[in-house]
Design a protein around this motif. Structure first.
Motif, PDB file in Angstrom:
ATOM      1  N   UNK A 160      47.072   4.176  15.080  1.00  0.00           N
ATOM      2  CA  UNK A 160      45.977   5.094  14.864  1.00  0.00           C
ATOM      3  C   UNK A 160      46.265   6.057  13.728  1.00  0.00           C
ATOM      4  N   UNK A 161      45.208   6.622  13.150  1.00  0.00           N
ATOM      5  CA  UNK A 161      45.358   7.491  11.993  1.00  0.00           C
ATOM      6  C   UNK A 161      45.972   8.843  12.315  1.00  0.00           C
ATOM      7  N   UNK A 162      45.798   9.334  13.535  1.00  0.00           N
ATOM      8  CA  UNK A 162      46.297  10.654  13.899  1.00  0.00           C
ATOM      9  C   UNK A 162      47.221  10.539  15.104  1.00  0.00           C
ATOM     10  N   UNK A 163      48.534  10.665  14.900  1.00  0.00           N
ATOM     11  CA  UNK A 163      49.490  10.528  16.002  1.00  0.00           C
ATOM     12  C   UNK A 163      49.237  11.513  17.144  1.00  0.00           C
ATOM     13  N   UNK A 164      48.777  12.722  16.821  1.00  0.00           N
ATOM     14  CA  UNK A 164      48.523  13.713  17.876  1.00  0.00           C
ATOM     15  C   UNK A 164      47.389  13.261  18.789  1.00  0.00           C
ATOM     16  N   UNK A 165      46.319  12.757  18.186  1.00  0.00           N
ATOM     17  CA  UNK A 165      45.207  12.258  18.996  1.00  0.00           C
ATOM     18  C   UNK A 165      45.656  11.085  19.863  1.00  0.00           C
ATOM     19  N   UNK A 166      46.448  10.198  19.265  1.00  0.00           N
ATOM     20  CA  UNK A 166      46.947   9.036  20.004  1.00  0.00           C
ATOM     21  C   UNK A 166      47.798   9.473  21.192  1.00  0.00           C
ATOM     22  N   UNK A 167      48.669  10.462  20.965  1.00  0.00           N
ATOM     23  CA  UNK A 167      49.537  10.951  22.036  1.00  0.00           C
ATOM     24  C   UNK A 167      48.724  11.625  23.143  1.00  0.00           C
ATOM     25  N   UNK A 168      47.741  12.430  22.750  1.00  0.00           N
ATOM     26  CA  UNK A 168      46.907  13.108  23.754  1.00  0.00           C
ATOM     27  C   UNK A 168      46.143  12.094  24.594  1.00  0.00           C
ATOM     28  N   UNK A 169      45.576  11.077  23.950  1.00  0.00           N
ATOM     29  CA  UNK A 169      44.831  10.051  24.685  1.00  0.00           C
ATOM     30  C   UNK A 169      45.734   9.303  25.658  1.00  0.00           C
ATOM     31  N   UNK A 170      46.975   9.057  25.242  1.00  0.00           N
ATOM     32  CA  UNK A 170      47.914   8.361  26.123  1.00  0.00           C
ATOM     33  C   UNK A 170      48.242   9.203  27.348  1.00  0.00           C
ATOM     34  N   UNK A 171      48.438  10.505  27.167  1.00  0.00           N
ATOM     35  CA  UNK A 171      48.750  11.378  28.295  1.00  0.00           C
ATOM     36  C   UNK A 171      47.551  11.516  29.233  1.00  0.00           C
ATOM     37  N   UNK A 172      46.363  11.567  28.663  1.00  0.00           N
ATOM     38  CA  UNK A 172      45.150  11.641  29.491  1.00  0.00           C
ATOM     39  C   UNK A 172      45.002  10.360  30.312  1.00  0.00           C
ATOM     40  N   UNK A 173      45.293   9.211  29.700  1.00  0.00           N
ATOM     41  CA  UNK A 173      45.226   7.937  30.415  1.00  0.00           C
ATOM     42  C   UNK A 173      46.238   7.895  31.548  1.00  0.00           C
ATOM     43  N   UNK A 174      47.335   8.609  31.373  1.00  0.00           N
ATOM     44  CA  UNK A 174      48.364   8.660  32.406  1.00  0.00           C
ATOM     45  C   UNK A 174      47.949   9.534  33.581  1.00  0.00           C
ATOM     46  N   UNK A 175      46.961  10.411  33.365  1.00  0.00           N
ATOM     47  CA  UNK A 175      46.466  11.225  34.465  1.00  0.00           C
ATOM     48  C   UNK A 175      46.482  12.720  34.220  1.00  0.00           C
ATOM     49  N   UNK A 176      46.972  13.144  33.066  1.00  0.00           N
ATOM     50  CA  UNK A 176      46.998  14.570  32.763  1.00  0.00           C
ATOM     51  C   UNK A 176      45.622  15.033  32.292  1.00  0.00           C
ATOM     52  N   UNK A 177      45.314  16.305  32.534  1.00  0.00           N
ATOM     53  CA  UNK A 177      44.055  16.864  32.086  1.00  0.00           C
ATOM     54  C   UNK A 177      44.096  17.019  30.564  1.00  0.00           C
ATOM     55  N   UNK A 178      42.925  16.934  29.908  1.00  0.00           N
ATOM     56  CA  UNK A 178      42.898  17.048  28.445  1.00  0.00           C
ATOM     57  C   UNK A 178      43.573  18.314  27.927  1.00  0.00           C
ATOM     58  N   UNK A 179      43.350  19.439  28.634  1.00  0.00           N
ATOM     59  CA  UNK A 179      43.964  20.689  28.190  1.00  0.00           C
ATOM     60  C   UNK A 179      45.482  20.621  28.309  1.00  0.00           C
ATOM     61  N   UNK A 180      45.987  20.014  29.385  1.00  0.00           N
ATOM     62  CA  UNK A 180      47.431  19.883  29.561  1.00  0.00           C
ATOM     63  C   UNK A 180      48.026  18.992  28.483  1.00  0.00           C
ATOM     64  N   UNK A 181      47.332  17.886  28.194  1.00  0.00           N
ATOM     65  CA  UNK A 181      47.822  16.946  27.187  1.00  0.00           C
ATOM     66  C   UNK A 181      47.869  17.602  25.812  1.00  0.00           C
ATOM     67  N   UNK A 182      46.798  18.304  25.461  1.00  0.00           N
ATOM     68  CA  UNK A 182      46.746  18.948  24.142  1.00  0.00           C
ATOM     69  C   UNK A 182      47.831  20.012  24.012  1.00  0.00           C
ATOM     70  N   UNK A 183      48.031  20.776  25.069  1.00  0.00           N
ATOM     71  CA  UNK A 183      49.038  21.838  25.041  1.00  0.00           C
ATOM     72  C   UNK A 183      50.443  21.261  24.899  1.00  0.00           C
ATOM     73  N   UNK A 184      50.721  20.184  25.658  1.00  0.00           N
ATOM     74  CA  UNK A 184      52.053  19.576  25.629  1.00  0.00           C
ATOM     75  C   UNK A 184      52.357  18.973  24.266  1.00  0.00           C
ATOM     76  N   UNK A 185      51.368  18.296  23.676  1.00  0.00           N
ATOM     77  CA  UNK A 185      51.566  17.679  22.364  1.00  0.00           C
ATOM     78  C   UNK A 185      51.754  18.742  21.293  1.00  0.00           C
TER      79      UNK A 185
END
Length: 210
Positions: A160-185
């Protein structure tokens, strides 16, 4: 039962791998700890597997080590823990980390895993304390963190073009809330990091090694 697959890695993404073996392509669900160990596409890979059959589906789960696969089989025997939750647990903690967590009776580390509440964490500690003895001979105490192939190989693994977006989407797929994923990344992100490294570091920041 399909216990191990060795073949050419055709496709990979966080949570999934496609391995060609004997002219057949096997779609395999994998925890993130296994994804971090995958080679580049086109190279040979070996995964220890568990084949699950339900009335409505047949699923193949793959793991980087036999210890992870055998622990998965013990986890799905725990009341209230199905394959999806077991994969989620092994996405946040590899087998050795989980075993150390059980030995230390660390409820706090378990409740940080997506889908694991306090009651489930306590049940895991109680039931798994009696079962991890079945893994004797496979578990060796270690403080080593999950390793990733060299920088060049890791960079090629980014999708993907943006590694941060890719990482956030992966964490959300794992079950984390979008806000948690964005904060962690955002907490671990540095210039030039690929999505694979971001996922690994974000998970480690949310679930400290026991």
């Amino acid at each position: 039962m399909i216990g191990r697959i060795r073949g050419s890695l055709i496709e990979k993404s966080p949570g999934h791998a496609l391995v060609e073996c004997g002219g057949l392509g096997y779609e395999i669900d994998i925890p993130y700890t296994a994804f971090f160990h995958l080679p580049e596409t086109g190279q040979e890979v070996t995964l220890h597997t568990h084949f699950a059959v339900r009335e409505d589906a047949q699923s193949l789960y793959g793991f980087a080590s036999r210890l992870d696969r055998d622990l998965f089989r013990l986890l799905i025997k725990v009341n209230g823990v199905g394959p999806k939750l077991a994969v989620g647990i092994l996405s946040g903690l590899d087998a050795q980390q989980f075993i150390r967590c059980v030995e230390a009776r660390d409820v706090n580390a378990l409740v940080k895993l997506p889908g694991v509440g306090k009651k489930t964490a306590e049940r895991l500690l109680i039931e798994m304390a009696d079962r991890i003895g079945q893994l004797e001979g496979q578990f060796t105490p270690s403080t080593a963190a999950i390793t990733v192939p060299g920088d060049a190989a890791a960079a090629q693994a980014a999708v993907g073009p943006d590694p941060r977006d890719e990482a956030e989407e992966a964490l959300i797929a794992l079950g984390y809330k979008p806000q948690e994923a964005a904060k962690a990344v955002s907490k671990v992100a540095e210039e030039g990091m690929n999505s694979q490294t971001l996922i690994r570091l974000a998970l480690r920041s949310m679930i400290p090694t026991p």
